[in-house]
Design a protein around this motif. Structure first.
Motif, mmCIF file in Angstrom:
data_model
loop_
_atom_site.group_PDB
_atom_site.id
_atom_site.type_symbol
_atom_site.label_atom_id
_atom_site.label_comp_id
_atom_site.label_asym_id
_atom_site.label_seq_id
_atom_site.Cartn_x
_atom_site.Cartn_y
_atom_site.Cartn_z
ATOM 1 N N PRO A 12 0.810 -1.045 0.061
ATOM 2 C CA PRO A 12 -0.144 0.005 0.048
ATOM 3 C C PRO A 12 0.837 1.411 0.059
ATOM 4 O O PRO A 12 1.961 1.357 0.630
ATOM 5 N N ILE A 55 5.314 -0.925 3.307
ATOM 6 C CA ILE A 55 4.643 0.090 3.130
ATOM 7 C C ILE A 55 5.201 1.030 2.333
ATOM 8 O O ILE A 55 6.328 1.533 2.646
ATOM 9 N N LEU A 74 -5.061 0.813 7.541
ATOM 10 C CA LEU A 74 -4.544 -0.524 7.132
ATOM 11 C C LEU A 74 -4.732 -1.481 8.397
ATOM 12 O O LEU A 74 -4.685 -1.052 9.648
ATOM 13 N N ASN A 118 -3.403 8.263 8.841
ATOM 14 C CA ASN A 118 -3.772 7.180 8.420
ATOM 15 C C ASN A 118 -3.963 6.219 9.540
ATOM 16 O O ASN A 118 -3.033 5.970 10.386
#
Length: 126
Positions: A12, A55, A74, A118
């Motif tokens: 990701p 990542i 995530l 995030n």
């Protein structure tokens, strides 16, 4: 016709405001290592790794940060959430209300946000 491809991994890409600061956050606070960076002093794209997880961090201009509710979440499958929870708790990674919980869907997990909001959830099946 049968497909011969196999999905082997996913990396990701998280949008971040400051790649160098994000590298520091993930490396010093979450135990990742730097896998690569496009520039040593002022990176705009980098990869971090912990175990089998990689990542990528990509710089995005401040003008792209108007909507904070659409940040990605995530989910990391880990082998021991209790030990990881204690590791991150000892580093002050989350607020006092963050807890390790067993869920109705059969996991034990905890979650918090990185520098750019995030979402990071760490879980194991119980």
């Amino acid at each position: 016709m049968k497909s011969t491809e196999q999905f082997l991994s996913v990396h990701p890409v998280l949008a971040v405001k400051d790649v160098l600061a994000s590298i520091g956050f993930y490396v010093h606070n979450l135990g990742f290592t730097l896998a690569f960076a496009d520039d040593a002093k002022d990176p705009k794209y980098a990869g971090i790794r912990r175990g089998n997880v990689e990542i990528h961090l990509q710089w995005h201009d401040a003008s792209e940060w108007e909507h904070t509710v659409d940040r990605p979440m995530l989910r990391f499958l880990v082998s021991n959430t209790a030990d990881l929870f204690e590791e991150y708790k000892n580093k002050g990674m989350f607020h006092a209300q963050t807890s390790l919980k067993e869920t109705a869907w059969g996991t034990k997990e905890f979650a918090f946000y990185d520098l750019d909001k995030n979402g990071l959830t760490f879980y194991e099946d119980v």
